[in-house]
Design a protein around this motif. Structure first.
Motif, PDB file in Angstrom:
ATOM      1  N   PHE A 192       0.826  -1.205   0.000  1.00 49.97           N
ATOM      2  CA  PHE A 192       0.000   0.000   0.000  1.00 49.97           C
ATOM      3  C   PHE A 192       0.866   1.263   0.000  1.00 49.97           C
ATOM      4  CE2 PHE A 192      -3.628  -2.709   0.862  1.00 49.97           C
ATOM      5  CZ  PHE A 192      -4.635  -2.031   0.195  1.00 49.97           C
ATOM      6  N   ASP A 193       2.035   1.207   0.596  1.00 50.32           N
ATOM      7  CA  ASP A 193       2.965   2.328   0.491  1.00 50.32           C
ATOM      8  C   ASP A 193       3.371   2.527  -0.970  1.00 50.32           C
ATOM      9  OD1 ASP A 193       4.642   4.407   1.195  1.00 50.32           O
ATOM     10  OD2 ASP A 193       6.165   3.143   2.141  1.00 50.32           O
ATOM     11  N   SER A 194       3.683   1.440  -1.661  1.00 48.01           N
ATOM     12  CA  SER A 194       4.040   1.534  -3.078  1.00 48.01           C
ATOM     13  C   SER A 194       2.877   2.045  -3.921  1.00 48.01           C
ATOM     14  CB  SER A 194       4.498   0.169  -3.604  1.00 48.01           C
ATOM     15  OG  SER A 194       5.844  -0.076  -3.270  1.00 48.01           O
ATOM     16  N   LEU A 195       1.660   1.598  -3.601  1.00 51.17           N
ATOM     17  CA  LEU A 195       0.494   2.112  -4.317  1.00 51.17           C
ATOM     18  C   LEU A 195       0.383   3.630  -4.151  1.00 51.17           C
ATOM     19  CD1 LEU A 195      -2.144  -0.644  -3.433  1.00 51.17           C
ATOM     20  CD2 LEU A 195      -1.366  -0.052  -5.740  1.00 51.17           C
ATOM     21  N   ALA A 196       0.601   4.104  -2.931  1.00 47.57           N
ATOM     22  CA  ALA A 196       0.551   5.551  -2.690  1.00 47.57           C
ATOM     23  C   ALA A 196       1.651   6.271  -3.466  1.00 47.57           C
ATOM     24  CB  ALA A 196       0.681   5.835  -1.198  1.00 47.57           C
ATOM     25  N   LEU A 222       1.589  -3.701  -9.427  1.00 46.89           N
ATOM     26  CA  LEU A 222       1.078  -3.876  -8.066  1.00 46.89           C
ATOM     27  C   LEU A 222      -0.333  -4.453  -8.080  1.00 46.89           C
ATOM     28  CD1 LEU A 222       2.363  -0.517  -6.559  1.00 46.89           C
ATOM     29  CD2 LEU A 222       3.069  -2.790  -5.787  1.00 46.89           C
ATOM     30  N   ILE A 223      -1.197  -3.898  -8.906  1.00 48.64           N
ATOM     31  CA  ILE A 223      -2.581  -4.351  -8.968  1.00 48.64           C
ATOM     32  C   ILE A 223      -2.657  -5.783  -9.490  1.00 48.64           C
ATOM     33  CG2 ILE A 223      -4.785  -3.997 -10.147  1.00 48.64           C
ATOM     34  CD1 ILE A 223      -4.226  -2.041  -7.832  1.00 48.64           C
ATOM     35  N   CYS A 247       9.850   0.670  -9.740  1.00 47.72           N
ATOM     36  CA  CYS A 247       9.271   1.643 -10.677  1.00 47.72           C
ATOM     37  C   CYS A 247       8.650   2.822  -9.932  1.00 47.72           C
ATOM     38  CB  CYS A 247       8.215   0.972 -11.549  1.00 47.72           C
ATOM     39  SG  CYS A 247       8.845  -0.200 -12.755  1.00 47.72           S
ATOM     40  N   SER A 248       7.811   2.533  -8.939  1.00 40.75           N
ATOM     41  CA  SER A 248       7.156   3.620  -8.214  1.00 40.75           C
ATOM     42  C   SER A 248       8.175   4.430  -7.417  1.00 40.75           C
ATOM     43  CB  SER A 248       6.059   3.074  -7.296  1.00 40.75           C
ATOM     44  OG  SER A 248       6.571   2.179  -6.333  1.00 40.75           O
ATOM     45  N   ILE A 277      -0.017   1.119   6.493  1.00 36.84           N
ATOM     46  CA  ILE A 277      -1.403   0.973   6.948  1.00 36.84           C
ATOM     47  C   ILE A 277      -2.122   2.320   6.896  1.00 36.84           C
ATOM     48  CG2 ILE A 277      -2.892   0.352   8.888  1.00 36.84           C
ATOM     49  CD1 ILE A 277      -1.556  -2.011   7.376  1.00 36.84           C
ATOM     50  N   SER A 278      -1.407   3.398   7.222  1.00 37.93           N
ATOM     51  CA  SER A 278      -2.000   4.733   7.079  1.00 37.93           C
ATOM     52  C   SER A 278      -2.447   4.962   5.645  1.00 37.93           C
ATOM     53  CB  SER A 278      -0.989   5.813   7.485  1.00 37.93           C
ATOM     54  OG  SER A 278      -0.700   5.755   8.865  1.00 37.93           O
ATOM     55  N   HIS A 279      -1.598   4.564   4.692  1.00 39.71           N
ATOM     56  CA  HIS A 279      -1.964   4.742   3.286  1.00 39.71           C
ATOM     57  C   HIS A 279      -3.153   3.861   2.903  1.00 39.71           C
ATOM     58  CE1 HIS A 279       1.082   7.530   2.140  1.00 39.71           C
ATOM     59  NE2 HIS A 279       2.065   6.727   2.510  1.00 39.71           N
ATOM     60  N   ALA A 280      -3.173   2.640   3.400  1.00 35.79           N
ATOM     61  CA  ALA A 280      -4.294   1.752   3.087  1.00 35.79           C
ATOM     62  C   ALA A 280      -5.613   2.371   3.535  1.00 35.79           C
ATOM     63  CB  ALA A 280      -4.085   0.396   3.760  1.00 35.79           C
ATOM     64  N   MET A 281      -5.604   3.046   4.667  1.00 38.44           N
ATOM     65  CA  MET A 281      -6.820   3.619   5.212  1.00 38.44           C
ATOM     66  C   MET A 281      -7.194   4.948   4.560  1.00 38.44           C
ATOM     67  SD  MET A 281      -6.243   2.735   9.239  1.00 38.44           S
ATOM     68  CE  MET A 281      -7.947   3.027   9.674  1.00 38.44           C
TER      69      MET A 281
END
Length: 380
Positions: A192-196, A222-223, A247-248, A277-281
């Motif tokens: 989720f950090d990488s997604l952000a 990631l997806i 990449c990110s 977890i902060s990013h996930a939320m």
């Protein structure tokens, strides 16, 4: 046409590439390595493996492992003192984002002196750092690539963001086989950090054609591989996640991040919340907040996440946001801040801290502390 700068370290990527750690250190002139890691990586067996490699190359080294998640300022200062006492030279970090950020902080204090808080913000580092070789044991932070380090100021209860070209390591060694010792919880937060990183760098005002390509590629991988990796922890999928993180990482170190990181840093400083977890939320709420300022790019993100194009750009963007929320629920991550925080009484202070975070400068839509508080309350 504008001119663009794209900064990354020398990158060695591949299964088994950990074996090159000693050779890379020697290339940088190491006579006494300062190795930084943490107890979790020790338990996984990778520190002993690294020591075997260094001894095989006949390299002298000292070891520092006083590192915790959201590394503290005093740990950086203790590490710098130990570095100087042992007359070390090249710094080698093996671990996750906290370990690598701590190693950068140590290198910064060793070379520039003073207190780590003296360098909070961007471009305050005046002198070159010792040579650095970084080996990530997970994905997510990509501190092995970036010009960022984040250190917790214990007294102020904030996470300080420090940005400088000098913080980019000389060499990054990314060995996907290190990911096989992670468990489910240790993989979810970094992804989720990488997604952000991928999302925020893509919509950043500093994004350019080079960073945008890396943002989109990272998000796509990631997806496509996150669920598969969680199901079986097959090395093929873990390797694709490692590529996605790289990449990110290349994208955000050049285009920066935004509001989501300001929110996550402030929560981590006050409550010691795990960064990913902060990013996930909060990432879906941040995307909704930014939507009107970057509709076209948010629609692109939505197409990558869902694999579909809907009737309008807004509908496509909203579908991507909703798909992230569905992913979060499917994995079992808490969706409300009340599930992980003791109360909400400190959220106004946390919001004011977030409003001062340098990452906010590269958000596509301005936000003051009241806007931020509304996002926190909305997630409560």
């Amino acid at each position: 046409m504008d001119a663009y700068k794209f900064t990354i370290p020398e990158i060695i990527f591949g299964r088994g590439s950990l074996k090159y750690a000693g050779i890379c250190a020697q290339q940088l002139g190491a006579s006494k390595l300062f190795v930084v890691s943490d107890p979790g990586v020790e338990k996984a067996g990778w520190v002993d493996k690294l020591f075997e490699i260094l001894r095989r190359e006949k390299l002298d080294f000292v070891y520092y492992n006083d590192v915790v998640p959201n590394p503290r300022d005093y740990q950086v200062h203790n590490g710098a003192k130990y570095y100087e006492e042992k007359e070390a030279d090249v710094i080698l970090a093996l671990g996750g984002g906290s370990t690598m950020d701590a190693a950068k902080g140590i290198a910064l204090v060793v070379s520039n002196k003073g207190n780590i808080k003296d360098y909070e913000g961007a471009n305050h580092v005046k002198h070159p750092l010792p040579p650095m070789v970084f080996i990530p044991s997970t994905i997510g932070s990509e501190s092995n690539i970036s010009q960022f380090t984040v250190i917790t100021d214990v007294d102020r209860r904030i996470k300080m963001t420090i940005i400088s070209r000098t913080l980019v390591p000389n060499i990054s060694i990314s060995d996907p086989t290190l990911l096989v010792t992670l468990n489910r919880d240790l993989l979810i937060a970094p992804v989720f950090d990488s997604l952000a990183h991928a999302v925020e760098s893509f919509v950043s005002p500093l994004a350019n054609p080079f960073t945008e390509l890396q943002s989109m590629r990272g998000l796509d991988l990631l997806i496509r591989h996150f669920r598969l990796a969680l199901e079986a922890f097959h090395l093929d999928d873990l390797e694709q996640l490692a590529i996605a993180g790289t990449c990110s990482g290349m994208a955000f170190t050049n285009a920066s991040v935004g509001l989501g990181h300001a929110l996550a840093h402030a929560l981590g400083g006050m409550y010691d919340v795990v960064h990913g977890i902060s990013h996930a939320m909060l990432l879906p709420d941040v995307m909704r907040y930014n939507l009107t300022s970057c509709m076209n790019k948010m629609a692109t993100i939505g197409r990558i996440i869902t694999g579909k194009t809907f009737s309008t750009e807004e509908a496509t963007a909203q579908a991507g946001i909703e798909a992230l929320e569905e992913l979060r629920a499917e994995i079992g991550i808490p969706s409300r801040l009340r599930e992980i925080l003791p109360d909400n009484t400190m959220l106004p202070t946390v919001s004011q801290n977030a409003a001062k975070d340098i990452c906010l400068r590269t958000n596509p839509r301005p936000a003051d502390w009241k806007d931020i508080l509304n996002i926190y309350y909305g997630a409560w």
